[in-house]
Design an enzyme around this catalytic site. Structure first.
Site, PDB file in Angstrom:
ATOM      1  CD  GLU A 396      44.302  35.868  44.578  1.00 42.89           C
ATOM      2  OE1 GLU A 396      43.464  35.550  43.724  1.00 42.89           O
ATOM      3  OE2 GLU A 396      45.230  36.662  44.344  1.00 42.89           O
ATOM      4  CG  HIS A 425      21.595  56.206  53.895  1.00 43.29           C
ATOM      5  ND1 HIS A 425      20.589  56.888  54.527  1.00 43.29           N
ATOM      6  CD2 HIS A 425      22.737  56.897  54.152  1.00 43.29           C
ATOM      7  CE1 HIS A 425      21.086  57.960  55.115  1.00 43.29           C
ATOM      8  NE2 HIS A 425      22.397  57.987  54.906  1.00 43.29           N
ATOM      9  CE  LYS A 530      43.769  31.965  36.720  1.00 40.15           C
ATOM     10  NZ  LYS A 530      45.172  32.241  36.916  1.00 40.15           N
TER      11      LYS A 530
HETATM   12  O1  LIG Z   1      48.857  39.278  36.556  1.00 44.25           O
HETATM   13  P1  LIG Z   1      48.303  38.001  36.059  1.00 44.25           P
HETATM   14  O2  LIG Z   1      49.328  36.928  35.918  1.00 44.25           O
HETATM   15  O3  LIG Z   1      47.525  38.205  34.783  1.00 44.25           O
HETATM   16  O4  LIG Z   1      47.288  37.485  37.129  1.00 44.25           O
HETATM   17  C1  LIG Z   1      46.130  38.153  37.453  1.00 44.25           C
HETATM   18  C2  LIG Z   1      45.460  37.508  38.636  1.00 44.25           C
HETATM   19  O5  LIG Z   1      45.110  36.208  38.265  1.00 44.25           O
HETATM   20  C3  LIG Z   1      45.092  35.143  39.144  1.00 44.25           C
HETATM   21  O6  LIG Z   1      43.898  34.485  39.005  1.00 44.25           O
HETATM   22  C4  LIG Z   1      45.508  35.323  40.558  1.00 44.25           C
HETATM   23  O7  LIG Z   1      44.669  34.675  41.445  1.00 44.25           O
HETATM   24  C5  LIG Z   1      45.663  36.747  40.961  1.00 44.25           C
HETATM   25  O8  LIG Z   1      46.437  36.806  42.112  1.00 44.25           O
HETATM   26  C6  LIG Z   1      46.325  37.539  39.879  1.00 44.25           C
HETATM   27  O9  LIG Z   1      46.527  38.843  40.303  1.00 44.25           O
END
Ligand SMILES: O=P(O)(O)OC[C@H]1O[C@H](O)[C@H](O)[C@@H](O)[C@@H]1O
Length: 617
Positions: A396, A425, A530
């Site tokens: 990432e 294995h 998302k």
């Molecule tokens: O901690 P949050 O804001 O819920 O985010 C949780 C995760 O979601 C995202 O998709 C990011 O790509 C991550 O880097 C992050 O750790």
């Protein structure tokens, strides 16, 4: 920051996808490598590296070329190389062996200016520079283990007081001073951690690595929006839900999977007649949606996540420290290990700086463009999740479309692996003899088991000797076939060594990012998935509204997929509508009146019940 309701309220129509942009860097290797037989791929990779080098040359020094040469097999030369390059951190008992990487002095010399720039970049970052320019953020995870480095006293106080609050809360929970309201046990016995990505991977890794056999509180995780997975975790808790501390972790406080996990857990509490707020803890940024909900509902506790700590580097914040402390893990030792490692990694001499040595090896192995994958193989069961943790930390951070100057570079460094000797294995066959597209990092742990428990299962040989032999054998066998490897050795898996490992790789990522001139601290690509998910769910709501209207008619009017698409004004999305309908049918939320899902054109669909309130509209 995504909003809690954002997933379902995005733009109303699915837009046709724009074709992927073809890039020079993407297309060049394909063209070039196709012209060469597999065994001769080094040359095309070098030429790509050179090409990229000229692209970067405006802002960077000339990319050092990688000389074509086999790895030395002369035992005397190898031993000399081993001894010459062996790094040792005395206090941490940590060693780094890069002798099985094929770089030469010329490469090291050529890289020196870039390394010095990287050291400078890291120094600036630690002083509070906006090291994440896209998001206008400081990057301060190094301050978490040495708060005196924080750029101002306000941040220092925030770090110190959060650590104190974490320790105090954990002590009170473990001692039973803070107890669940209606548990027969009279104290918390379980932790249910709800979070995803950086809000899960660190705590999962550390729990697996360090939790004692019988921790004061046992931990389980909900790290997905898979309802069956959530049900499984809750079912496993059974009546112990009454003595479960639920820690909801989300930096943004608005990640949909985490929101869903929370809603599911809250429902389980209601169903069991329990009051969630008395057992809920939030770790999130101040004033996030999660923080506000926790405050308004009066949850048991709230701990802050800081703007200047990224999710994937949050293990030493409350995100990692609270779950660890509740499991009886010595978090101050973890912090001490990380802090000692950070100190070493501030040294501006390559051979004294293990993170720089790692970053240099990554650059060497992958030509600074991710041309080889990094296989991480800890030979220790408790470190199984290290590679998974590193996968997010590295990929990432490094996997970026553009560099800091806006050039399209499609950077990356692929990480995978589980543990040795188990993986011997599974896929080591391919590593030894198959496609040569990787380098290995062995993680070696010298102490096999606690003192006093060892025995010889055959004369002169213990079970741990076999593990040791397997690691050494694999390292040698790979090298004999020109497969490069790095070995990181620690004495034992302790809070201190785990803290050091986390810090080592965090810094290696930072230095490597500087070497290849990318922003390691943002993740713009994650948003695309998302957003698309939000669009799918928005379309599903429209499909439901259309089906509901038809299903409320007398008689019910089953619709073909094309009719649904037309009434949704989304003709171009008929395939997605098919998938939505098939998913709803599989979950008894839509009924297929005619045809079958195997032949989409034959389907006529309706809803089993008419929703008179038409709440889908
Ligand atoms: O901690 P949050 O804001 O819920 O985010 C949780 C995760 O979601 C995202 O998709 C990011 O790509 C991550 O880097 C992050 O750790």
């Amino acid at each position: 920051m995504a909003s809690l309701s954002g997933l379902c309220s995005s733009s109303p129509s699915l837009k046709p996808k724009t074709p992927l942009l073809k890039t020079t860097i993407n297309s060049t290797p394909l063209k070039t490598s196709l012209a060469f037989p597999t065994r001769s791929r080094l040359e095309p990779i070098q030429s790509i590296a050179r090409e990229i080098s000229s692209d970067l040359s405006e802002t960077n020094d000339k990319l050092p070329s990688k000389p074509k040469q086999g790895l030395t097999k002369d035992p005397t030369a190898l031993w000399r190389r081993y001894v010459d390059w062996l790094y040792q951190h005395k206090e941490l008992g940590l060693y780094l062996d890069v002798s099985r990487m094929g770089f030469n002095d010329e490469f090291v010399r050529d890289m020196e200016p870039r390394l010095q720039k990287a050291f400078k970049d890291m120094e600036e970052l630690e002083k509070g520079a906006i090291a994440n320019p896209d998001e206008g953020r400081m990057v301060g995870h190094y301050w978490l283990r040495n708060s005196s480095l924080a750029p101002n006293s306000f941040l220092k106080t925030q770090i110190d007081s959060t650590l104190d609050a974490v320790c105090k809360f954990a002590e009170e929970v473990v001692s039973g001073e803070i107890k669940p309201p209606s548990s027969p046990e009279g104290r918390f016995t379980q932790i249910l951690s709800v979070g995803i990505g950086g809000s899960a991977l660190g705590p999962q890794f550390v729990a697996e690595a360090l939790a004692p056999d019988n921790p004061p509180l046992k931990i389980r995780f909900i790290d997905n929006t898979d309802p069956a997975g959530i049900d499984h975790q809750i079912a496993q808790l059974g009546p112990e839900l009454a003595s479960t501390l639920v820690i909801v972790i989300s930096k943004s406080g608005g990640t949909p999977e985490t929101r869903n996990g929370l809603l599911e857990v809250q429902k389980a509490f209601r169903d069991a007649g329990l009051e969630f707020a008395k057992q809920g803890v939030a770790i999130t940024q101040e004033n996030s949606l999660l923080d506000n909900a926790a405050r308004i509902e009066g949850w048991l506790a709230r701990f802050p996540m800081f703007d200047w700590v990224g999710g994937r580097t949050s293990e030493m914040s409350a995100v990692g420290l609270l779950p660890a402390a509740l499991q009886g893990i010595d978090i101050r030792e973890m912090l001490a290990g990380a802090s000692l490692m950070d100190e070493a990694n501030r040294i501006t001499v390559l051979r004294d700086n293990p993170a720089a040595m790692l970053a240099l090896c990554w650059y060497w192995a992958s030509d600074g463009i991710g041309s080889k994958d990094m296989v991480v193989l800890p030979y220790k069961d408790s470190l199984l999740l290290f590679s998974r943790y590193l996968q997010q930390l590295v990929m990432e951070s490094i996997g970026k479309e553009f560099d800091l100057d806006g050039n399209r570079v499609n950077q990356g460094l692929t990480v995978y692996g589980n543990k040795g000797s188990t993986d011997q294995h599974a896929y080591i066959q391919q590593l030894r003899e198959g496609v040569h597209n990787f380098f290995v990092t062995f993680i070696e742990v010298l102490r096999d088991r606690p003192p006093g428990h060892d025995w010889e299962l055959e004369p002169g040989v213990t079970c741990g000797d076999y593990l040791f032999g397997m690691l050494q054998g694999t390292r040698s066998a790979l090298y004999a076939n020109d497969r490069e490897s790095i070995t990181v050795t620690v004495q034992e898996v302790t809070p201190r060594s785990v803290g050091a490992l986390v810090a080592l790789y965090e810094r290696a990522v930072g230095i490597y990012a500087s070497l290849i001139n990318i922003n390691a601290y943002h993740q713009p690509g994650v948003e695309a998935g998302k957003k698309a998910a939000g669009e799918v769910l928005a379309l599903q709501k429209r499909v439901l509204a259309v089906l509901n209207e038809a299903s409320c008619k007398e008689p019910v009017e089953p619709l073909t997929l094309e009719e649904v698409a037309e009434r949704c004004h989304a003709e171009e999305d008929v395939e997605m509508i098919y998938k939505i309908v098939a998913h709803m049918a599989a979950n008894d939320r839509a009924l297929i009146a005619e045809g079958s899902c195997g032949s989409p054109r034959s389907i006529k669909v309706f809803l089993g019940e008419c929703n008179v309130d038409d709440s889908y509209a």
